[in-house]
Scaffold this active site. Structure first.
Site, PDB file in Angstrom:
ATOM      1  N   SER A 159      -2.875   2.629  -9.176  1.00 48.08           N
ATOM      2  CA  SER A 159      -3.633   3.861  -9.404  1.00 48.08           C
ATOM      3  C   SER A 159      -4.241   3.777 -10.791  1.00 48.08           C
ATOM      4  O   SER A 159      -3.686   3.129 -11.682  1.00 48.08           O
ATOM      5  CB  SER A 159      -2.716   5.082  -9.323  1.00 48.08           C
ATOM      6  OG  SER A 159      -3.359   6.239  -9.844  1.00 48.08           O
TER       7      SER A 159
ATOM      8  N   SER B 221       5.601   5.088 -12.427  1.00 52.04           N
ATOM      9  CA  SER B 221       5.873   4.180 -11.312  1.00 52.04           C
ATOM     10  C   SER B 221       4.707   3.230 -11.071  1.00 52.04           C
ATOM     11  O   SER B 221       4.908   2.050 -10.782  1.00 52.04           O
ATOM     12  CB  SER B 221       6.193   4.972 -10.038  1.00 52.04           C
ATOM     13  OG  SER B 221       5.084   5.740  -9.611  1.00 52.04           O
ATOM     14  N   LYS B 222       3.484   3.732 -11.207  1.00 54.37           N
ATOM     15  CA  LYS B 222       2.323   2.880 -10.979  1.00 54.37           C
ATOM     16  C   LYS B 222       2.111   1.906 -12.138  1.00 54.37           C
ATOM     17  O   LYS B 222       1.665   0.770 -11.934  1.00 54.37           O
ATOM     18  CB  LYS B 222       1.080   3.749 -10.755  1.00 54.37           C
ATOM     19  CG  LYS B 222       1.083   4.502  -9.434  1.00 54.37           C
ATOM     20  CD  LYS B 222       1.094   3.559  -8.243  1.00 54.37           C
ATOM     21  CE  LYS B 222       0.873   4.279  -6.932  1.00 54.37           C
ATOM     22  NZ  LYS B 222       0.819   3.375  -5.772  1.00 54.37           N
TER      23      LYS B 222
ATOM     24  N   TYR C 271       4.671   9.621 -11.313  1.00 49.75           N
ATOM     25  CA  TYR C 271       3.649   8.853 -10.622  1.00 49.75           C
ATOM     26  C   TYR C 271       3.030   7.820 -11.567  1.00 49.75           C
ATOM     27  O   TYR C 271       2.914   6.639 -11.233  1.00 49.75           O
ATOM     28  CB  TYR C 271       2.573   9.780 -10.068  1.00 49.75           C
ATOM     29  CG  TYR C 271       1.585   9.083  -9.158  1.00 49.75           C
ATOM     30  CD1 TYR C 271       1.942   8.731  -7.872  1.00 49.75           C
ATOM     31  CD2 TYR C 271       0.297   8.767  -9.598  1.00 49.75           C
ATOM     32  CE1 TYR C 271       1.052   8.077  -7.036  1.00 49.75           C
ATOM     33  CE2 TYR C 271      -0.600   8.119  -8.769  1.00 49.75           C
ATOM     34  CZ  TYR C 271      -0.216   7.785  -7.479  1.00 49.75           C
ATOM     35  OH  TYR C 271      -1.103   7.127  -6.668  1.00 49.75           O
TER      36      TYR C 271
ATOM     37  N   ASN D 105       0.805  -1.216   0.000  1.00 47.31           N
ATOM     38  CA  ASN D 105       0.000   0.000   0.000  1.00 47.31           C
ATOM     39  C   ASN D 105       0.842   1.272   0.000  1.00 47.31           C
ATOM     40  O   ASN D 105       0.357   2.333  -0.378  1.00 47.31           O
ATOM     41  CB  ASN D 105      -0.919  -0.041   1.235  1.00 47.31           C
ATOM     42  CG  ASN D 105      -1.491   1.306   1.594  1.00 47.31           C
ATOM     43  OD1 ASN D 105      -2.360   1.828   0.893  1.00 47.31           O
ATOM     44  ND2 ASN D 105      -1.001   1.885   2.681  1.00 47.31           N
TER      45      ASN D 105
END
Length: 279
Positions: free
Chosen positions: A130, A146-147, A143, A79
């Site tokens: 995400s 990376s996701k 972001y 998480n």
């Protein structure tokens, strides 16, 4: 795994917005929980072990301590995550590297350390990704990258260990939490681009993935999210056009006038930033 009662669970990012509620819900369902986070703490009755999850040398010891405390491991929930602005047209800086380290490498370190225990218990891994993994937005390249990389890692892991360990990915949209603070401070609020959803719904989706009779591959957190994931996977040109149109409207409305990182987008749109009046 159809029940959480008696299950032994590790939650990374346990001190954060999702993490604290996850620990509470897991405890309420009868699970035994140990958290991993930068700072040692207690969430409810669950201990949180201090560990920098981006430190590959430190993670195995922290995971081993958590497993020893629990007496085994049935479920790992990856998480932990951080966000922030990072335009793709600019060279990556420390903030971009931090997002790659926390959002991808930390989950990789933790999962690798947990795999032997999860294989013994025929357990599960749930990755909190995400919607930006499949539906990227401009000015947040680190972001989204990376996701998306986290999803690729989950896919590879599933191919390797899927006969013995269930692997699921959950795709939240935007939730009110400190993860958006850096972007908002840079004048890059996602307001008007993405819709807020309640944190309780995200936690419920994570727990659905953890308790389904067969580990689901991909889990959206809302009906709108399911539609967006479908479009992103099967009609990427359509989703790209929707995002471009939405961002163009924001630029034209002056929403990004006070965001230095959006200067390139404003210039290409032929828009000069509004000057603040002098009083």
């Amino acid at each position: 795994m159809t029940t959480l009662n008696g299950r032994r669970v590790i939650v990374t990012g346990a001190n954060g917005t999702f993490g604290r509620l996850l620990c509470a819900r897991l405890e309420l369902a009868g699970a035994r929980v140990v958290g991993l986070d930068l700072r040692a703490d207690t969430v409810g009755t669950s201990p949180v072990i201090a560990c920098d999850l981006t430190d590959g040398a430190a993670v195995p010891g922290a995971v081993a301590q958590a497993i020893e405390t629990l007496g085994g491991l049935d479920l790992l929930i990856n998480n932990a995550g951080v966000g922030g602005p990072a335009p793709a047209e600019l060279a990556p800086g420390d903030a971009a590297r931090r997002q790659l380290d926390v959002n991808l490498m930390a989950a990789w370190h933790t999962t690798a350390a947990a795999v032997p225990a999860l294989e013994r218990s025929r357990g599960r891994v749930v990755f909190v990704s995400s919607r930006m993994a499949l539906l990227p937005l401009p000015l947040a390249a680190a972001y989204g990258v990376s996701k998306r990389a986290l999803v690729a890692y989950a896919d590879a892991l599933r191919l390797e260990v899927g006969t013995h360990i269930g692997v699921s990915v959950v795709y939240p949209s935007m939730v009110a939490s400190p993860i958006h603070d850096a972007s908002a401070q840079a004048g890059l609020s996602l307001q008007g681009v993405s819709r807020y959803e309640p944190v309780e719904g995200v936690v419920a989706a994570i727990l659905r993935a953890a308790t389904a009779r067969k580990a689901p591959r991909d889990v959206a957190t809302t009906g709108r999210g399911r539609l967006e994931l479908f479009l992103a996977r099967h009609l990427p040109s359509v989703t790209g056009a929707i995002v471009r149109r939405t961002i163009a409207k924001r630029v034209a409305a002056g929403d990004l006038d006070q965001a230095p990182l959006a200067a390139g987008m404003r210039r290409r749109a032929g828009r000069e930033p509004r000057r603040r009046p002098r009083w």
